[in-house]
Design a protein around this motif. Structure first.
Motif, PDB file in Angstrom:
ATOM      1  N   GLY A 130       0.830  -1.212   0.000  1.00  0.00           N
ATOM      2  CA  GLY A 130       0.000   0.000   0.000  1.00  0.00           C
ATOM      3  C   GLY A 130       0.862   1.258   0.000  1.00  0.00           C
ATOM      4  N   LEU A 131       1.950   1.213   0.749  1.00  0.00           N
ATOM      5  CA  LEU A 131       2.859   2.364   0.797  1.00  0.00           C
ATOM      6  C   LEU A 131       3.581   2.518  -0.546  1.00  0.00           C
ATOM      7  CD1 LEU A 131       4.142   4.579   2.539  1.00  0.00           C
ATOM      8  CD2 LEU A 131       5.718   2.873   3.460  1.00  0.00           C
ATOM      9  N   ALA A 132       4.048   1.405  -1.098  1.00  0.00           N
ATOM     10  CA  ALA A 132       4.770   1.455  -2.383  1.00  0.00           C
ATOM     11  C   ALA A 132       3.881   2.031  -3.485  1.00  0.00           C
ATOM     12  CB  ALA A 132       5.253   0.057  -2.772  1.00  0.00           C
ATOM     13  N   GLN A 133       2.625   1.590  -3.554  1.00  0.00           N
ATOM     14  CA  GLN A 133       1.757   2.074  -4.640  1.00  0.00           C
ATOM     15  C   GLN A 133       1.520   3.574  -4.533  1.00  0.00           C
ATOM     16  OE1 GLN A 133      -1.618   3.260  -4.432  1.00  0.00           O
ATOM     17  NE2 GLN A 133      -1.663   3.044  -2.209  1.00  0.00           N
ATOM     18  N   ALA A 134       1.552   4.096  -3.296  1.00  0.00           N
ATOM     19  CA  ALA A 134       1.333   5.537  -3.122  1.00  0.00           C
ATOM     20  C   ALA A 134       2.572   6.334  -3.509  1.00  0.00           C
ATOM     21  CB  ALA A 134       0.961   5.833  -1.668  1.00  0.00           C
ATOM     22  N   LEU A 135       3.753   5.721  -3.367  1.00  0.00           N
ATOM     23  CA  LEU A 135       5.000   6.457  -3.606  1.00  0.00           C
ATOM     24  C   LEU A 135       5.430   6.408  -5.059  1.00  0.00           C
ATOM     25  CD1 LEU A 135       6.799   5.260  -0.382  1.00  0.00           C
ATOM     26  CD2 LEU A 135       6.000   7.583  -0.869  1.00  0.00           C
ATOM     27  N   ILE A 136       4.955   5.386  -5.768  1.00  0.00           N
ATOM     28  CA  ILE A 136       5.356   5.188  -7.160  1.00  0.00           C
ATOM     29  C   ILE A 136       5.057   6.408  -8.029  1.00  0.00           C
ATOM     30  CG2 ILE A 136       4.473   3.970  -9.209  1.00  0.00           C
ATOM     31  CD1 ILE A 136       4.710   1.401  -7.570  1.00  0.00           C
ATOM     32  N   CYS A 137       3.958   7.108  -7.736  1.00  0.00           N
ATOM     33  CA  CYS A 137       3.562   8.236  -8.599  1.00  0.00           C
ATOM     34  C   CYS A 137       4.342   9.507  -8.268  1.00  0.00           C
ATOM     35  CB  CYS A 137       2.064   8.484  -8.506  1.00  0.00           C
ATOM     36  SG  CYS A 137       1.540   9.252  -6.953  1.00  0.00           S
ATOM     37  N   ARG A 138       5.359   9.420  -7.393  1.00  0.00           N
ATOM     38  CA  ARG A 138       6.125  10.593  -6.947  1.00  0.00           C
ATOM     39  C   ARG A 138       5.157  11.677  -6.456  1.00  0.00           C
ATOM     40  NH1 ARG A 138       7.899  12.779 -11.260  1.00  0.00           N
ATOM     41  NH2 ARG A 138       6.839  11.318 -12.624  1.00  0.00           N
ATOM     42  N   PRO A 139       4.431  11.389  -5.365  1.00  0.00           N
ATOM     43  CA  PRO A 139       3.327  12.272  -4.966  1.00  0.00           C
ATOM     44  C   PRO A 139       3.775  13.666  -4.540  1.00  0.00           C
ATOM     45  CG  PRO A 139       3.776  10.656  -3.256  1.00  0.00           C
ATOM     46  CD  PRO A 139       4.602  10.252  -4.440  1.00  0.00           C
ATOM     47  N   GLN A 140       2.987  14.650  -4.955  1.00  0.00           N
ATOM     48  CA  GLN A 140       3.180  16.028  -4.468  1.00  0.00           C
ATOM     49  C   GLN A 140       2.420  16.193  -3.151  1.00  0.00           C
ATOM     50  OE1 GLN A 140       1.435  16.745  -8.158  1.00  0.00           O
ATOM     51  NE2 GLN A 140       3.030  18.144  -8.869  1.00  0.00           N
ATOM     52  N   LEU A 141       1.442  15.325  -2.939  1.00  0.00           N
ATOM     53  CA  LEU A 141       0.748  15.243  -1.650  1.00  0.00           C
ATOM     54  C   LEU A 141       0.671  13.765  -1.277  1.00  0.00           C
ATOM     55  CD1 LEU A 141      -1.019  16.337   0.696  1.00  0.00           C
ATOM     56  CD2 LEU A 141      -3.004  16.074  -0.806  1.00  0.00           C
ATOM     57  N   LEU A 142       1.239  13.423  -0.111  1.00  0.00           N
ATOM     58  CA  LEU A 142       1.184  12.034   0.370  1.00  0.00           C
ATOM     59  C   LEU A 142       0.267  11.994   1.578  1.00  0.00           C
ATOM     60  CD1 LEU A 142       2.254   9.093   0.296  1.00  0.00           C
ATOM     61  CD2 LEU A 142       4.083   9.833   1.833  1.00  0.00           C
ATOM     62  N   VAL A 143      -0.729  11.111   1.539  1.00  0.00           N
ATOM     63  CA  VAL A 143      -1.713  10.997   2.617  1.00  0.00           C
ATOM     64  C   VAL A 143      -1.527   9.627   3.265  1.00  0.00           C
ATOM     65  CG1 VAL A 143      -4.171  11.049   3.172  1.00  0.00           C
ATOM     66  CG2 VAL A 143      -3.301  12.466   1.293  1.00  0.00           C
ATOM     67  N   LEU A 144      -1.109   9.627   4.531  1.00  0.00           N
ATOM     68  CA  LEU A 144      -0.802   8.370   5.238  1.00  0.00           C
ATOM     69  C   LEU A 144      -1.775   8.201   6.395  1.00  0.00           C
ATOM     70  CD1 LEU A 144       3.065   8.885   5.646  1.00  0.00           C
ATOM     71  CD2 LEU A 144       1.985   7.222   4.139  1.00  0.00           C
ATOM     72  N   ASP A 145      -2.627   7.183   6.312  1.00  0.00           N
ATOM     73  CA  ASP A 145      -3.614   6.955   7.366  1.00  0.00           C
ATOM     74  C   ASP A 145      -3.051   5.956   8.372  1.00  0.00           C
ATOM     75  OD1 ASP A 145      -5.897   7.006   8.848  1.00  0.00           O
ATOM     76  OD2 ASP A 145      -7.259   6.503   7.199  1.00  0.00           O
ATOM     77  N   GLU A 146      -2.708   6.421   9.551  1.00  0.00           N
ATOM     78  CA  GLU A 146      -2.164   5.605  10.639  1.00  0.00           C
ATOM     79  C   GLU A 146      -0.998   4.719  10.184  1.00  0.00           C
ATOM     80  OE1 GLU A 146      -3.145   5.857  13.749  1.00  0.00           O
ATOM     81  OE2 GLU A 146      -5.051   6.906  13.592  1.00  0.00           O
ATOM     82  N   PRO A 147       0.068   5.309   9.638  1.00  0.00           N
ATOM     83  CA  PRO A 147       1.158   4.472   9.109  1.00  0.00           C
ATOM     84  C   PRO A 147       1.879   3.674  10.178  1.00  0.00           C
ATOM     85  CG  PRO A 147       1.834   6.767   9.186  1.00  0.00           C
ATOM     86  CD  PRO A 147       0.369   6.739   9.531  1.00  0.00           C
TER      87      PRO A 147
END
Ligand SMILES: Nc1ncnc2c1ncn2[C@@H]1O[C@H](COP(=O)(O)OP(=O)(O)OP(=O)(O)O)[C@@H](O)[C@H]1O
Length: 233
Positions: A121-138
């Motif tokens: 789940g973390l990898a899929q969010a980072l792959i797009c080189r996010p300008q906004l990263l939203v982490l729910d209870e990491p």
């Protein structure tokens, strides 16, 4: 913005006005059920406000849900390669290696442990080189090694001028010492900075530097013990 899940249900968030700047890290605190996940999902664009709107959300948003939905018929590398292709991003291999997912490349998502699925789940969010990263209870679902990586990942996104919003009901905020804190309570969201301004403490300074000097200036100020509230390009 305001949000409720149904027309006859109570408002989960009521007349909330918040903003998150470029280079800002926000930690969202609040008791169980206060509305942290709801707020994060609205920030990520997964939920639309019932009333009001969200302005200027960047185009590349990475969202890591509290529980990654692993009930999908893909292998780890198949899923992450598809997500990379969807975002027009390069190979997911660097994130597979960095998050310790290499031994699980050919394993189906549904067969992963909860902690390993959370890393996907973390990898899929980072792959797009996010300008906004939203982490729910990491800090909840990840194993210790991946938890320790989160502050570095957050710092890298901030150094690139991106923003990060993290929910945390246990008080692991110490891992992100420069974060602004928002508290969700009674359908309202109180940003820490507003409270500081009311008490007159911590008057911020605005410092302008030439564009290319930004990362070095931020690093130097941090090294000198200053808190960076936000970086705007
Ligand atoms: N899909 C849904 N449908 C209806 N009500 C929901 C839904 N999701 C959440 N809620 C309700 O909205 C309120 C806020 O929930 P939310 O998950 O945003 O809180 P939270 O602060 O993230 O809680 P936690 O720390 O337990 O994750 C709760 O009363 C919850 O029961």
């Amino acid at each position: 913005m305001s949000f409720r899940y149904g027309r006859r249900t109570a408002w989960v968030l009521s007349e909330v006005t918040v903003d998150i700047g470029d280079g800002e890290v926000v930690v969202v605190r609040g008791r169980n059920g206060a509305g942290k996940s709801t707020l994060l999902q609205m920030m990520a664009g997964v939920l639309q406000p019932t009333r009001g709107r969200i302005l200027d959300r960047p185009s590349r948003v990475g969202w890591v849900p509290e529980r990654f939905p692993a009930e999908q018929p893909f292998t780890v590398s198949g899923y992450l390669a598809a997500m990379a292709a969807l975002h027009g991003a390069g190979s997911p291999a660097p994130w597979i290696d960095r998050l310790g997912l290499a031994p699980f490349r050919t394993v189906k998502l549904a067969e992963l442990s909860k902690g390993t699925a959370q890393k996907v789940g973390l990898a899929q969010a980072l792959i797009c080189r996010p300008q906004l990263l939203v982490l729910d209870e990491p800090w909840e679902g990840l194993d210790a090694a991946a938890r320790d990586l989160v502050p570095d990942i957050v710092a890298e996104i901030v150094a690139a001028g991106g923003s990060v919003i993290v929910s945390d009901h246990r008080g692991d905020t110490a891992r992100l010492p420069e974060a602004t804190e928002w508290t969700v309570d009674g359908a309202r969201v109180t940003p820490e900075r507003a409270e500081k301004a009311r008490t007159g403490a911590d008057t911020p300074w605005l410092i302008e530097v030439a564009a290319g000097d930004g990362p070095a200036a931020v690093a130097a100020l941090r090294a000198a013990g200053h808190e960076i509230i936000r970086v705007r390009a």
